[in-house]
Write a protein that holds these residues in place. Structure first.
Motif, PDB file in Angstrom:
ATOM      1  N   SER A  45       8.692 -49.868  -3.627  1.00 30.00           N
ATOM      2  CA  SER A  45       9.932 -49.603  -4.357  1.00 30.00           C
ATOM      3  C   SER A  45      11.060 -49.385  -3.353  1.00 30.00           C
ATOM      4  N   LEU A  46      12.298 -49.406  -3.828  1.00 27.36           N
ATOM      5  CA  LEU A  46      13.435 -49.175  -2.942  1.00 27.36           C
ATOM      6  C   LEU A  46      13.348 -47.799  -2.285  1.00 27.36           C
ATOM      7  N   SER A  47      12.940 -46.788  -3.035  1.00 27.08           N
ATOM      8  CA  SER A  47      12.831 -45.439  -2.459  1.00 27.08           C
ATOM      9  C   SER A  47      11.758 -45.401  -1.375  1.00 27.08           C
ATOM     10  N   GLU A  48      10.665 -46.133  -1.574  1.00 26.66           N
ATOM     11  CA  GLU A  48       9.615 -46.201  -0.545  1.00 26.66           C
ATOM     12  C   GLU A  48      10.102 -46.946   0.687  1.00 26.66           C
ATOM     13  N   VAL A  49      10.857 -48.024   0.469  1.00 20.99           N
ATOM     14  CA  VAL A  49      11.438 -48.768   1.589  1.00 20.99           C
ATOM     15  C   VAL A  49      12.332 -47.853   2.429  1.00 20.99           C
ATOM     16  N   MET A  50      13.160 -47.087   1.759  1.00 25.59           N
ATOM     17  CA  MET A  50      14.099 -46.218   2.472  1.00 25.59           C
ATOM     18  C   MET A  50      13.366 -45.099   3.223  1.00 25.59           C
ATOM     19  N   LYS A  51      12.260 -44.630   2.671  1.00 27.47           N
ATOM     20  CA  LYS A  51      11.472 -43.601   3.359  1.00 27.47           C
ATOM     21  C   LYS A  51      10.808 -44.187   4.606  1.00 27.47           C
ATOM     22  N   ILE A  52      10.252 -45.391   4.490  1.00 33.88           N
ATOM     23  CA  ILE A  52       9.653 -46.073   5.643  1.00 33.88           C
ATOM     24  C   ILE A  52      10.701 -46.259   6.743  1.00 33.88           C
ATOM     25  N   TYR A 108       5.560 -52.333   9.110  1.00 37.64           N
ATOM     26  CA  TYR A 108       4.815 -51.281   8.398  1.00 37.64           C
ATOM     27  C   TYR A 108       3.697 -51.902   7.563  1.00 37.64           C
ATOM     28  N   ASP A 109       4.018 -52.979   6.848  1.00 37.84           N
ATOM     29  CA  ASP A 109       3.021 -53.637   6.010  1.00 37.84           C
ATOM     30  C   ASP A 109       1.880 -54.200   6.866  1.00 37.84           C
ATOM     31  N   ALA A 110       2.237 -54.770   8.014  1.00 40.99           N
ATOM     32  CA  ALA A 110       1.213 -55.293   8.921  1.00 40.99           C
ATOM     33  C   ALA A 110       0.277 -54.181   9.395  1.00 40.99           C
ATOM     34  N   LYS A 111       0.846 -53.040   9.724  1.00 45.64           N
ATOM     35  CA  LYS A 111       0.048 -51.902  10.184  1.00 45.64           C
ATOM     36  C   LYS A 111      -0.887 -51.421   9.082  1.00 45.64           C
TER      37      LYS A 111
END
Length: 473
Positions: A45-52, A108-111
């Protein structure tokens, strides 16, 4: 040749393994696919993207008002008016550009998925962003660059980006210009089993949505209103797509989305002869127009960058105008930044003069500058390659022959590009690539969404092409 054919025939298999997205799941008709479901299925989600991004030191960059440039725009404006000009200072990201936002989600997704490394094919800032984010998360990185002409001469700007990628720990494969880029990249993915940090994957676009969201919320906090227009440097389409989606997610539905590219008309991007006759390696029409009219030419089967879905206006500026605005930004605002964001700045300076004093126009990004990116390096290199450097009226500039720096700020102008023409070109390309003259209703709806054309106009266009829709025959 057999190895080449083997790799190219297996490209979909290699891409599936390297990104983990089965694009066939989203095919819905003869030409249509479920774009929004593809974006949602990313799992972020956008909120998860911003936290990452926050955890990686990416984003939350300053929104700066360019008071002196605004004052100059009002001084040279025919009406004496101009909108307030703001700039989102993306050079504050770890590797110095907005591309950190794209790289942060892919890395992040790769990790999370357990990849040991990450690879990308890019001659731009994205390579440094991937290298930076990979280093921070303990992954290896390989960057494949088109770097040289056939005489092994490279542009200062690309060589600067090579240096930065290597400084950040990446292995850089330097190629001469030509068709071997995609093949070499596929081969790297196949041999290493690394993650494909494609600029055109869903993750590469989701990462930019935070930028559009921050622009909207930043304007509300500072000014109590949404921006009237956001000017976005347009190349492959991801910058436009992600920023526009973020603005819409923030509720800034009235904000006009303006794309801006450097006019390199007449220079072929895959030409060895033309490679060093251009002084811009991104943000130009050589990428902006082909990727607008056929986005799926990218390194994934279905690009998540779909600029025609979002653009309200598209303009071009000259090389000389961008170099001029780069110097102006440094000398009257005290901000030395690279050329990519200054493409939008040159356009915004002119477009602001069409607006009222109380209106707001935002340049969506800046980038770091360095020895190779600096305008003096680029202009010196151009001169060595036979380009005539002059001061005068930039409207007389001929890409590949000369660069004309404006004699006065009142000489800057944008060239309007006909979006309707490019929308029609896109439809022609879709029909050509799918080799069909009979569509379903779902295909019709898809084309309308892709181009922001209404149903009747689309039906008329298709009819003129002798293409018909089953349910409206």
């Amino acid at each position: 040749m057999s190895e080449y054919n083997n790799i190219m025939q297996r490209k979909n298999e290699i891409m599936l393994k390297s990104v983990g997205i089965d694009y066939s799941n989203y095919e819905t008709g003869s030409i249509s696919f479920d774009y929004e479901r593809m974006m949602r299925d990313s799992g972020y989600s956008l909120s998860e993207v911003m936290k990452i991004q926050e955890d990686a030191g990416v984003g939350n960059t300053p929104l700066l008002e360019l008071r002196n440039i605004t004052a100059l725009a009002r001084r040279v404006s025919k009406t004496g008016k101009a909108a307030r000009i703001f700039i989102k200072d993306e050079s504050c990201n770890p590797s110095g550009s907005f591309k950190d936002r794209r790289a942060s989600i892919s890395v992040y997704d790769a990790k999370v998925r357990g990849y040991k490394g990450i690879a990308s094919a890019t001659s731009g800032n994205y390579g440094a962003a991937v290298a930076s984010q990979a280093a921070a998360r303990g992954l290896k990185s390989i960057i494949v660059q088109e770097c040289y002409d056939s005489n092994k001469i490279g542009q200062p700007e690309i060589l600067e980006k090579t240096r930065k990628c290597e400084c950040l720990g990446a292995e850089v494969l330097r190629l001469t210009v030509g068709p071997e880029l995609f093949y070499t990249f596929l081969k790297v993915l196949d041999e290493t089993s690394f993650y494909n940090a494609s600029l055109y994957s869903v993750y590469g676009i989701l990462g930019i949505e935070s930028l559009g969201y921050e622009i909207a919320t930043g304007c509300r906090e500072k000014l109590g209103k949404d921006p009237d227009a956001v000017v976005i440097t347009h190349a492959g389409g991801g910058n436009v797509t992600g920023t526009a989606r973020g603005l819409k997610k923030a509720g800034a539905i009235g904000t006009k989305i303006v794309g801006a590219s450097v006019d390199l008309t007449g220079l072929h991007m895959a030409s060895d002869k033309d490679f060093n006759r251009k002084s811009f390696t991104t943000g130009h029409t050589g990428f902006g127009i082909p990727f607008m009219t056929w986005p799926d030419r990218s390194d994934v089967p279905r690009s998540a960058a779909r600029p025609l879905r979002y653009l309200d206006r598209y303009v071009t500026v000259t090389q000389g105008e961008v170099f001029y605005m780069t110097e102006l930004l440094a000398q009257i605002e005290g901000l030395e930044r690279g050329p990519a964001g200054n493409t939008s700045l040159a356009a915004a300076f002119i477009i602001a003069q069409e607006m009222e004093d109380e209106q707001i126009i935002v340049i969506q990004e800046t980038e770091y500058t360095g020895a190779g990116k600096h305008l003096l390096s680029q202009l010196s290199f151009a001169k060595k390659n036979g380009i005539d450097i002059k001061i005068g009226n930039p409207s007389a500039e001929i890409p590949g022959a000369n660069i004309i720096l404006p004699e006065h700020p009142s000489m800057l102008a944008v060239k309007e590009m006909d979006l309707n023409y490019y929308k029609k070109s896109y439809v022609v390309n879709v029909i050509k690539h799918k080799n069909t003259n009979l569509l379903d209703k779902i295909d019709l709806n898809f084309l309308c969404e892709e181009t922001k054309m209404d149903r009747l106009c689309m039906l008329e266009l298709l009819s003129n092409m002798n293409v018909y829709v089953r349910e409206v025959l």
